[in-house]
Design a protein around this motif. Structure first.
Motif, PDB file in Angstrom:
ATOM      1  N   LEU A 131      12.212   2.206  16.840  1.00 37.70           N
ATOM      2  CA  LEU A 131      12.481   3.359  17.689  1.00 37.70           C
ATOM      3  C   LEU A 131      13.938   3.230  18.136  1.00 37.70           C
ATOM      4  O   LEU A 131      14.247   2.500  19.065  1.00 37.70           O
ATOM      5  N   CYS A 132      14.820   3.897  17.381  1.00 36.72           N
ATOM      6  CA  CYS A 132      16.246   3.831  17.710  1.00 36.72           C
ATOM      7  C   CYS A 132      16.577   5.058  18.546  1.00 36.72           C
ATOM      8  O   CYS A 132      16.611   6.180  18.037  1.00 36.72           O
ATOM      9  N   THR A 133      16.815   4.825  19.832  1.00 36.12           N
ATOM     10  CA  THR A 133      16.990   5.960  20.742  1.00 36.12           C
ATOM     11  C   THR A 133      18.201   6.811  20.355  1.00 36.12           C
ATOM     12  O   THR A 133      18.135   8.031  20.336  1.00 36.12           O
ATOM     13  N   GLY A 134      19.299   6.129  20.011  1.00 32.12           N
ATOM     14  CA  GLY A 134      20.528   6.863  19.696  1.00 32.12           C
ATOM     15  C   GLY A 134      20.416   7.672  18.418  1.00 32.12           C
ATOM     16  O   GLY A 134      21.008   8.753  18.309  1.00 32.12           O
ATOM     17  N   SER A 135      19.663   7.168  17.448  1.00 27.99           N
ATOM     18  CA  SER A 135      19.539   7.896  16.177  1.00 27.99           C
ATOM     19  C   SER A 135      18.563   9.063  16.311  1.00 27.99           C
ATOM     20  O   SER A 135      18.905  10.209  16.049  1.00 27.99           O
ATOM     21  N   LEU A 136      17.374   8.752  16.740  1.00 28.29           N
ATOM     22  CA  LEU A 136      16.349   9.791  16.873  1.00 28.29           C
ATOM     23  C   LEU A 136      16.766  10.809  17.938  1.00 28.29           C
ATOM     24  O   LEU A 136      16.585  12.008  17.795  1.00 28.29           O
ATOM     25  N   VAL A 148      12.764  -1.859  18.951  1.00 26.29           N
ATOM     26  CA  VAL A 148      13.452  -0.793  19.693  1.00 26.29           C
ATOM     27  C   VAL A 148      14.953  -1.044  19.681  1.00 26.29           C
ATOM     28  O   VAL A 148      15.408  -2.159  19.922  1.00 26.29           O
ATOM     29  N   HIS A 149      15.701   0.005  19.350  1.00 26.10           N
ATOM     30  CA  HIS A 149      17.157  -0.010  19.516  1.00 26.10           C
ATOM     31  C   HIS A 149      17.442   0.839  20.737  1.00 26.10           C
ATOM     32  O   HIS A 149      17.146   2.029  20.743  1.00 26.10           O
ATOM     33  N   PHE A 150      18.014   0.188  21.735  1.00 27.62           N
ATOM     34  CA  PHE A 150      18.171   0.823  23.043  1.00 27.62           C
ATOM     35  C   PHE A 150      19.632   1.194  23.244  1.00 27.62           C
ATOM     36  O   PHE A 150      20.494   0.321  23.369  1.00 27.62           O
ATOM     37  N   ARG A 151      19.938   2.478  23.220  1.00 25.41           N
ATOM     38  CA  ARG A 151      21.321   2.905  23.512  1.00 25.41           C
ATOM     39  C   ARG A 151      21.361   4.377  23.892  1.00 25.41           C
ATOM     40  O   ARG A 151      20.361   5.083  23.768  1.00 25.41           O
ATOM     41  N   ASN A 152      22.535   4.793  24.311  1.00 22.91           N
ATOM     42  CA  ASN A 152      22.699   6.142  24.846  1.00 22.91           C
ATOM     43  C   ASN A 152      23.842   6.858  24.118  1.00 22.91           C
ATOM     44  O   ASN A 152      24.758   6.205  23.608  1.00 22.91           O
ATOM     45  N   PRO A 174      19.934  -4.064  22.276  1.00 22.12           N
ATOM     46  CA  PRO A 174      20.866  -2.958  22.480  1.00 22.12           C
ATOM     47  C   PRO A 174      21.389  -2.626  21.093  1.00 22.12           C
ATOM     48  O   PRO A 174      21.452  -3.503  20.230  1.00 22.12           O
ATOM     49  N   ASP A 175      21.726  -1.387  20.840  1.00 20.68           N
ATOM     50  CA  ASP A 175      22.190  -1.043  19.494  1.00 20.68           C
ATOM     51  C   ASP A 175      23.698  -1.121  19.500  1.00 20.68           C
ATOM     52  O   ASP A 175      24.252  -2.188  19.680  1.00 20.68           O
ATOM     53  N   HIS A 176      24.368  -0.041  19.383  1.00 15.39           N
ATOM     54  CA  HIS A 176      25.821  -0.110  19.418  1.00 15.39           C
ATOM     55  C   HIS A 176      26.300  -0.212  20.859  1.00 15.39           C
ATOM     56  O   HIS A 176      25.614   0.225  21.776  1.00 15.39           O
TER      57      HIS A 176
HETATM   58 FE   FE2 Z   1      19.630   1.825  15.484  1.00 12.84          FE
END
Ligand code: FE2
Ligand code: CS2
Length: 359
Positions: free
Chosen positions: A244-249, A273-277, A318-320
């Motif tokens: 679940l990549c927040t920034g992508s989805l 989970v990839h957590f980012r904004n 955290p993602d990017h």
């Molecule tokens: Fe991601």
């Protein structure tokens, strides 16, 4: 839950494992054998060497990001058989090395796409950014030049310079491969590998397409709540799951992230989970932001809350991150801002946990 950072290996990353270990709450990393081309089988000894290196720094190798899928599998060419067999060997060896999470994506030709790898924000930080107007007018080969010029000497996943020559050939091969066909090809792949995943308890976590729509006229199939439901239904195994990549989805603002997390057909399949904004500037134009809710378009508290409510106990990272404090690193993958992301997530999680009246 394991909170991790992505680490590209000593050869490809400026961030040291020792520094990652100093981030409060981080228990491990996700990494990859970045020198093995997509389609080749991973050797057990190489996996163990990576694992030992990570463990020597006091961290766990919690998962692999990514074991990349050969394009022939995504296109559905007869040659896919060989590559699927190799993939199964890689999974088997990962299982033997006690690694139980594999992130992958099914994006055609390119991994994530950005038009700017170092956009300067008002506060002097640098971020990855996307402008649909540029993508609309640019030829894919040109994208490579753009990315190479701005990648600070690091190779970005999916944009390896040696792939440039394949690109035009691949565009030809993708002609006529509709979204429906690609979904069938994903099913074919999943059905083939799931018995190995069951045997070794390896959770497969498909990463959403980034951005969550088709680029360069290539249909993308992991873009929405509906598509995640469809993918879950392709194979019933719990090991057929999601990143679940927040920034992508979330790049498609129609995707309601907390709602997707709580979806009964999806929630138990969220393994990673990839957590980012991100922050939208106007339609089709966004940049990655700090993790803080007030700096971007997502309510990170609501996302964390939804994860808490479904009892999420998988792997998160955290993602990017932004490039801050003068750091020089792979675009998106500096140490400092990702560490801030972890600290912020930890704060949210502790607050949510402690205000849970049912406990
Ligand atoms: Fe991601
Ligand atoms: O955006 C990123 O940097 C990552 O989240 C993706 O590159 C991700 O690792 C791949 O798509 C997964 O295969």
């Amino acid at each position: 839950m394991d909170i991790t950072l992505r680490w590209f290996g000593k050869k490809h990353d400026s961030v040291k494992l020792e520094y990652i270990k100093q981030i409060p709450g981080v228990t491990g990393v996700v990494s990859s054998l970045h020198d093995v081309p997509a389609g080749e089988a991973w050797k057990l000894e190489d996996i163990l060497a990576l694992k030992n290196e990570v463990e020597a720094a006091g961290l766990k190798l919690v998962g692999i990001e990514s074991v990349n899928i050969h394009e022939d599998i995504k296109i559905g060419l007869p040659t896919r058989e060989k590559y699927i067999e190799n993939y199964k060997i890689s999974l088997e060896n990962l299982g033997k090395a006690d690694v139980h999470l594999v992130c992958y994506n099914f994006m055609p030709i390119f991994d994530w796409t950005r038009t700017d790898l170092a956009k300067e924000l008002e506060d002097g930080s640098y971020v990855l950014a996307y402008d649909e107007n540029i993508i609309k007018d640019i030829k894919p080969e040109k994208m490579f030049e753009r990315v190479e010029k701005e990648s600070a000497g690091f190779i970005l996943p999916g944009w390896e310079p040696n792939r440039r020559d394949e690109i035009m050939d691949l565009f030809e091969k993708y002609k006529g491969v509709t979204a429906e066909k690609r979904m069938e090809n994903l099913k074919y792949f999943l059905d083939a590998i799931m018995p190995v995943c069951e045997k070794y308890q390896i959770k497969m976590a498909i990463h959403p397409d980034d951005p969550a729509w088709s680029v360069f006229g290539l249909p993308r199939i992991v873009t929405s709540e509906k598509s995640l439901e469809e993918i879950a239904a392709l194979n019933d195994s719990i090991y057929n799951g999601f990143t679940l990549c927040t920034g992508s989805l979330g790049s498609n603002l129609k995707n309601n992230l907390p709602e997707i997390i709580r979806n009964p057909k999806i929630k138990d399949r969220i393994h990673f989970v990839h957590f980012r904004n991100i922050k939208y500037e106007c339609d089709g134009v966004f940049h990655e932001s700090s993790h803080l809710s007030s700096d971007g378009d997502f309510d990170m508290y609501e996302i964390a809350k939804a994860l808490y409510d479904i009892g999420f106990d998988g792997v998160l990272r955290p993602d990017h991150g932004r490039m801050i404090w003068g750091e020089e690193a792979r675009p998106g993958y500096g140490l400092y801002d990702r560490a801030l992301g972890v600290a912020y997530f930890n704060g949210l999680w502790e607050a949510i946990r402690k205000s849970d009246k049912s406990k």
